[in-house]
Design a protein around this motif. Structure first.
Motif, PDB file in Angstrom:
ATOM      1  N   VAL A   1     -95.563 -93.429  51.113  1.00 55.09           N
ATOM      2  CA  VAL A   1     -94.693 -92.268  51.322  1.00 55.09           C
ATOM      3  C   VAL A   1     -93.250 -92.710  51.519  1.00 55.09           C
ATOM      4  N   GLN A   2     -93.037 -93.729  52.353  1.00 56.22           N
ATOM      5  CA  GLN A   2     -91.682 -94.168  52.658  1.00 56.22           C
ATOM      6  C   GLN A   2     -90.974 -94.755  51.446  1.00 56.22           C
ATOM      7  N   SER A   3     -91.721 -95.314  50.508  1.00 53.72           N
ATOM      8  CA  SER A   3     -91.094 -95.938  49.346  1.00 53.72           C
ATOM      9  C   SER A   3     -90.301 -94.935  48.515  1.00 53.72           C
ATOM     10  N   PHE A   4     -90.701 -93.668  48.564  1.00 49.95           N
ATOM     11  CA  PHE A   4     -89.989 -92.643  47.794  1.00 49.95           C
ATOM     12  C   PHE A   4     -88.919 -91.947  48.626  1.00 49.95           C
ATOM     13  N   GLY A   5     -89.143 -91.849  49.940  1.00 51.50           N
ATOM     14  CA  GLY A   5     -88.202 -91.112  50.756  1.00 51.50           C
ATOM     15  C   GLY A   5     -88.285 -89.623  50.438  1.00 51.50           C
ATOM     16  N   PRO A   6     -87.328 -88.830  50.911  1.00 49.43           N
ATOM     17  CA  PRO A   6     -87.363 -87.381  50.681  1.00 49.43           C
ATOM     18  C   PRO A   6     -87.372 -86.995  49.201  1.00 49.43           C
ATOM     19  N   ALA A   7     -87.023 -87.943  48.303  1.00 55.76           N
ATOM     20  CA  ALA A   7     -87.029 -87.628  46.869  1.00 55.76           C
ATOM     21  C   ALA A   7     -88.425 -87.292  46.362  1.00 55.76           C
ATOM     22  N   MET A   8     -89.457 -87.625  47.135  1.00 58.26           N
ATOM     23  CA  MET A   8     -90.814 -87.331  46.698  1.00 58.26           C
ATOM     24  C   MET A   8     -91.125 -85.846  46.771  1.00 58.26           C
ATOM     25  N   ILE A   9     -90.370 -85.096  47.545  1.00 56.22           N
ATOM     26  CA  ILE A   9     -90.628 -83.665  47.691  1.00 56.22           C
ATOM     27  C   ILE A   9     -90.238 -82.942  46.410  1.00 56.22           C
ATOM     28  N   ALA A  10     -91.124 -82.094  45.927  1.00 49.30           N
ATOM     29  CA  ALA A  10     -90.934 -81.427  44.633  1.00 49.30           C
ATOM     30  C   ALA A  10     -89.945 -80.276  44.734  1.00 49.30           C
ATOM     31  N   MET A  11     -88.709 -80.614  45.029  1.00 45.79           N
ATOM     32  CA  MET A  11     -87.635 -79.617  45.113  1.00 45.79           C
ATOM     33  C   MET A  11     -86.878 -79.605  43.790  1.00 45.79           C
ATOM     34  N   PRO A  12     -86.836 -78.457  43.084  1.00 39.36           N
ATOM     35  CA  PRO A  12     -86.085 -78.413  41.835  1.00 39.36           C
ATOM     36  C   PRO A  12     -84.647 -78.849  42.042  1.00 39.36           C
ATOM     37  N   ARG A  13     -84.130 -79.710  41.160  1.00 35.45           N
ATOM     38  CA  ARG A  13     -82.787 -80.269  41.331  1.00 35.45           C
ATOM     39  C   ARG A  13     -81.718 -79.182  41.445  1.00 35.45           C
ATOM     40  N   ARG A  14     -81.912 -78.074  40.732  1.00 33.40           N
ATOM     41  CA  ARG A  14     -80.889 -77.020  40.786  1.00 33.40           C
ATOM     42  C   ARG A  14     -80.801 -76.425  42.189  1.00 33.40           C
ATOM     43  N   ARG A  15     -81.924 -76.493  42.952  1.00 36.48           N
ATOM     44  CA  ARG A  15     -81.880 -76.020  44.332  1.00 36.48           C
ATOM     45  C   ARG A  15     -81.026 -76.949  45.184  1.00 36.48           C
ATOM     46  N   LEU A  16     -81.172 -78.248  44.942  1.00 37.33           N
ATOM     47  CA  LEU A  16     -80.424 -79.225  45.723  1.00 37.33           C
ATOM     48  C   LEU A  16     -78.947 -79.203  45.396  1.00 37.33           C
TER      49      LEU A  16
END
Length: 228
Positions: A161-176
Protein backbone atom coordinates in the motif's frame (compact mmCIF):
# COMPACT_ATOMS: atom_id res chain seq x y z
CA UNK A 1 -7.83 28.58 -9.36
CA UNK A 2 -4.70 29.51 -11.23
CA UNK A 3 -3.27 26.41 -12.89
CA UNK A 4 -0.17 28.26 -14.10
CA UNK A 5 0.78 29.23 -10.54
CA UNK A 6 0.09 25.72 -9.27
CA UNK A 7 2.21 24.19 -12.04
CA UNK A 8 5.06 26.54 -11.22
CA UNK A 9 4.91 25.58 -7.55
CA UNK A 10 4.74 21.88 -8.45
CA UNK A 11 7.86 22.24 -10.63
CA UNK A 12 9.69 24.07 -7.84
CA UNK A 13 8.87 21.51 -5.15
CA UNK A 14 9.46 18.57 -7.49
CA UNK A 15 12.94 19.89 -8.25
CA UNK A 16 13.74 20.35 -4.56
CA UNK A 17 12.63 16.80 -3.76
CA UNK A 18 14.36 15.22 -6.77
CA UNK A 19 17.62 17.06 -6.07
CA UNK A 20 17.59 16.06 -2.41
CA UNK A 21 17.22 19.65 -1.21
CA UNK A 22 14.15 18.31 0.58
CA UNK A 23 15.34 14.90 1.70
CA UNK A 24 13.20 11.77 1.85
CA UNK A 25 11.21 11.85 5.07
CA UNK A 26 11.71 15.59 5.52
CA UNK A 27 8.67 17.74 6.08
CA UNK A 28 7.75 20.21 3.35
CA UNK A 29 7.30 23.90 4.20
CA UNK A 30 3.90 24.60 5.72
CA UNK A 31 0.99 25.95 3.69
CA UNK A 32 1.43 29.39 5.22
CA UNK A 33 5.15 29.39 4.42
CA UNK A 34 4.53 28.43 0.79
CA UNK A 35 1.80 31.05 0.48
CA UNK A 36 4.11 33.76 1.80
CA UNK A 37 7.25 32.72 -0.07
CA UNK A 38 5.59 32.18 -3.45
CA UNK A 39 2.87 34.81 -3.28
CA UNK A 40 0.07 32.37 -4.09
CA UNK A 41 -3.29 31.49 -2.57
CA UNK A 42 -4.06 28.59 -0.27
CA UNK A 43 -6.03 26.97 -3.11
CA UNK A 44 -2.95 27.03 -5.35
CA UNK A 45 -0.79 25.47 -2.63
CA UNK A 46 -3.30 22.68 -1.99
CA UNK A 47 -3.60 21.92 -5.70
CA UNK A 48 0.19 21.68 -5.95
CA UNK A 49 0.33 19.34 -2.96
CA UNK A 50 -2.38 17.13 -4.49
CA UNK A 51 -0.48 16.89 -7.78
CA UNK A 52 2.72 15.91 -5.99
CA UNK A 53 0.76 13.25 -4.11
CA UNK A 54 -0.51 11.75 -7.35
CA UNK A 55 3.08 11.65 -8.64
CA UNK A 56 4.13 9.70 -5.57
CA UNK A 57 6.60 12.38 -4.47
CA UNK A 58 5.02 13.33 -1.17
CA UNK A 59 2.85 11.78 1.50
CA UNK A 60 0.52 13.87 3.68
CA UNK A 61 -0.39 12.85 7.21
CA UNK A 62 -3.51 14.47 8.54
CA UNK A 63 -2.59 17.01 11.22
CA UNK A 64 1.15 16.56 10.68
CA UNK A 65 1.85 17.99 7.22
CA UNK A 66 3.39 16.73 3.98
CA UNK A 67 6.63 14.76 3.77
CA UNK A 68 8.92 14.00 0.86
CA UNK A 69 9.14 10.46 -0.44
CA UNK A 70 12.22 9.02 -2.12
CA UNK A 71 11.99 9.87 -5.85
CA UNK A 72 12.54 6.85 -8.11
CA UNK A 73 16.05 6.74 -9.60
CA UNK A 74 16.16 7.95 -13.19
CA UNK A 75 18.90 5.46 -14.08
CA UNK A 76 16.80 2.37 -13.43
CA UNK A 77 13.26 2.90 -14.74
CA UNK A 78 12.45 -0.79 -14.32
CA UNK A 79 12.68 -0.34 -10.55
CA UNK A 80 10.39 2.66 -10.42
CA UNK A 81 7.02 2.41 -8.75
CA UNK A 82 4.38 2.66 -11.44
CA UNK A 83 2.20 5.69 -10.78
CA UNK A 84 -1.16 5.33 -12.55
CA UNK A 85 -1.96 8.23 -14.84
CA UNK A 86 -4.27 6.94 -17.57
CA UNK A 87 -7.71 5.40 -17.13
CA UNK A 88 -6.36 2.03 -18.26
CA UNK A 89 -3.54 2.18 -15.70
CA UNK A 90 -5.96 3.06 -12.92
CA UNK A 91 -8.13 0.08 -13.87
CA UNK A 92 -5.07 -2.16 -13.79
CA UNK A 93 -4.13 -0.87 -10.35
CA UNK A 94 -7.60 -1.66 -8.98
CA UNK A 95 -7.33 -5.16 -10.48
CA UNK A 96 -4.02 -5.57 -8.63
CA UNK A 97 -5.52 -4.22 -5.42
CA UNK A 98 -8.38 -6.71 -5.68
CA UNK A 99 -5.76 -9.43 -5.54
CA UNK A 100 -4.13 -8.45 -2.25
CA UNK A 101 -6.45 -6.07 -0.39
CA UNK A 102 -9.23 -8.65 -0.15
CA UNK A 103 -6.73 -10.95 1.56
CA UNK A 104 -5.50 -8.08 3.71
CA UNK A 105 -9.05 -7.40 4.92
CA UNK A 106 -9.45 -11.06 5.86
CA UNK A 107 -6.13 -11.03 7.70
CA UNK A 108 -7.07 -7.82 9.49
CA UNK A 109 -10.28 -9.41 10.73
CA UNK A 110 -8.21 -12.09 12.43
CA UNK A 111 -5.50 -9.88 13.91
CA UNK A 112 -6.69 -6.26 14.22
CA UNK A 113 -6.01 -4.62 17.57
CA UNK A 114 -8.07 -1.88 19.17
CA UNK A 115 -5.40 0.57 18.00
CA UNK A 116 -5.82 -0.66 14.43
CA UNK A 117 -9.58 -0.30 14.60
CA UNK A 118 -9.19 3.21 16.01
CA UNK A 119 -6.89 4.14 13.13
CA UNK A 120 -9.49 2.93 10.62
CA UNK A 121 -12.23 4.82 12.42
CA UNK A 122 -10.17 8.03 12.49
CA UNK A 123 -9.62 7.77 8.73
CA UNK A 124 -13.33 7.18 8.20
CA UNK A 125 -14.25 10.21 10.30
CA UNK A 126 -11.75 12.35 8.41
CA UNK A 127 -13.18 11.18 5.10
CA UNK A 128 -16.74 11.96 6.16
CA UNK A 129 -15.66 15.38 7.44
CA UNK A 130 -13.75 16.26 4.25
CA UNK A 131 -16.83 17.95 2.75
CA UNK A 132 -15.87 16.73 -0.70
CA UNK A 133 -12.40 18.27 -0.81
CA UNK A 134 -10.61 15.97 -3.28
CA UNK A 135 -7.16 16.15 -1.66
CA UNK A 136 -8.43 15.58 1.89
CA UNK A 137 -10.80 12.82 0.77
CA UNK A 138 -8.04 11.04 -1.12
CA UNK A 139 -5.66 11.17 1.85
CA UNK A 140 -8.24 9.88 4.31
CA UNK A 141 -9.23 7.15 1.85
CA UNK A 142 -5.58 6.13 1.61
CA UNK A 143 -5.16 6.24 5.40
CA UNK A 144 -8.08 3.82 5.76
CA UNK A 145 -6.61 1.28 3.35
CA UNK A 146 -3.20 1.63 4.97
CA UNK A 147 -4.73 1.02 8.41
CA UNK A 148 -6.36 -2.17 7.11
CA UNK A 149 -3.04 -3.35 5.67
CA UNK A 150 -1.20 -2.61 8.92
CA UNK A 151 -3.86 -4.45 10.91
CA UNK A 152 -2.80 -7.72 9.26
CA UNK A 153 0.51 -7.62 11.12
CA UNK A 154 2.14 -8.59 7.82
CA UNK A 155 4.60 -5.87 6.72
CA UNK A 156 4.35 -6.89 3.07
CA UNK A 157 0.73 -5.78 2.91
CA UNK A 158 1.68 -2.41 4.38
CA UNK A 159 4.62 -2.11 2.00
CA UNK A 160 2.38 -2.80 -0.99
CA UNK A 161 0.00 0.00 0.00
CA UNK A 162 2.73 2.46 0.97
CA UNK A 163 4.63 1.93 -2.27
CA UNK A 164 1.86 3.71 -4.18
CA UNK A 165 0.93 6.35 -1.63
CA UNK A 166 -2.35 8.26 -2.06
CA UNK A 167 -1.97 7.87 -5.86
CA UNK A 168 -3.43 4.38 -5.46
CA UNK A 169 -6.87 5.84 -4.74
CA UNK A 170 -9.06 5.73 -7.85
CA UNK A 171 -9.76 9.45 -7.99
CA UNK A 172 -10.38 10.73 -11.54
CA UNK A 173 -7.58 13.18 -12.43
CA UNK A 174 -10.07 15.86 -13.46
CA UNK A 175 -11.37 15.82 -9.87
CA UNK A 176 -7.89 16.44 -8.52
CA UNK A 177 -7.28 19.24 -10.99
CA UNK A 178 -10.53 20.96 -10.08
CA UNK A 179 -11.50 23.15 -7.15
CA UNK A 180 -15.03 21.71 -7.25
CA UNK A 181 -16.18 19.48 -4.40
CA UNK A 182 -16.70 15.79 -4.96
CA UNK A 183 -20.32 14.68 -5.47
CA UNK A 184 -22.01 13.88 -2.16
CA UNK A 185 -23.42 10.66 -3.57
CA UNK A 186 -19.93 9.38 -4.36
CA UNK A 187 -18.68 10.28 -0.89
CA UNK A 188 -21.65 8.61 0.78
CA UNK A 189 -21.14 5.41 -1.20
CA UNK A 190 -17.43 5.18 -0.43
CA UNK A 191 -18.01 6.00 3.25
CA UNK A 192 -20.68 3.28 3.53
CA UNK A 193 -18.39 0.73 1.86
CA UNK A 194 -15.52 1.64 4.19
CA UNK A 195 -17.84 1.32 7.19
CA UNK A 196 -18.88 -2.15 6.04
CA UNK A 197 -15.22 -3.21 5.85
CA UNK A 198 -14.50 -1.72 9.27
CA UNK A 199 -17.50 -3.44 10.84
CA UNK A 200 -16.59 -6.83 9.38
CA UNK A 201 -13.01 -6.50 10.63
CA UNK A 202 -14.20 -5.36 14.06
CA UNK A 203 -16.52 -8.39 14.18
CA UNK A 204 -13.57 -10.68 13.47
CA UNK A 205 -15.24 -12.15 10.37
CA UNK A 206 -12.58 -12.73 7.68
CA UNK A 207 -15.00 -13.94 5.00
CA UNK A 208 -17.27 -10.93 5.42
CA UNK A 209 -14.31 -8.52 5.54
CA UNK A 210 -12.85 -9.97 2.35
CA UNK A 211 -16.22 -9.75 0.60
CA UNK A 212 -16.76 -6.16 1.77
CA UNK A 213 -13.35 -5.13 0.44
CA UNK A 214 -14.04 -6.86 -2.89
CA UNK A 215 -17.38 -5.07 -3.21
CA UNK A 216 -15.73 -1.74 -2.42
CA UNK A 217 -12.95 -2.14 -4.97
CA UNK A 218 -15.35 -3.43 -7.62
CA UNK A 219 -17.54 -0.41 -7.03
CA UNK A 220 -14.45 1.81 -7.21
CA UNK A 221 -13.78 0.37 -10.65
CA UNK A 222 -17.34 1.15 -11.73
CA UNK A 223 -17.16 4.69 -10.33
CA UNK A 224 -13.86 5.33 -12.06
CA UNK A 225 -15.27 4.19 -15.37
CA UNK A 226 -18.45 6.25 -14.94
CA UNK A 227 -16.62 9.45 -13.95
CA UNK A 228 -13.76 9.20 -16.46
Amino acid sequence: MKPNLASSLVDHLRERISSGDIAAGEKLPSENTLIASHGVSRTVVREAITRLQTEGLIYTRRGAGSFALTPPPESSPESQTLIPRTLAERRQLIEYRLGFETEAAAGAALKASEEDLSAMDAALQGFEASLGNASVSMNCDFEFHLAVARATGNPYFSQAVQSFGPAMIAMPRRRLDSSDSLPSGRLDSVAAEHRAIHQAIAAGNPQLASAAMRIHLSNSMARLQAEA
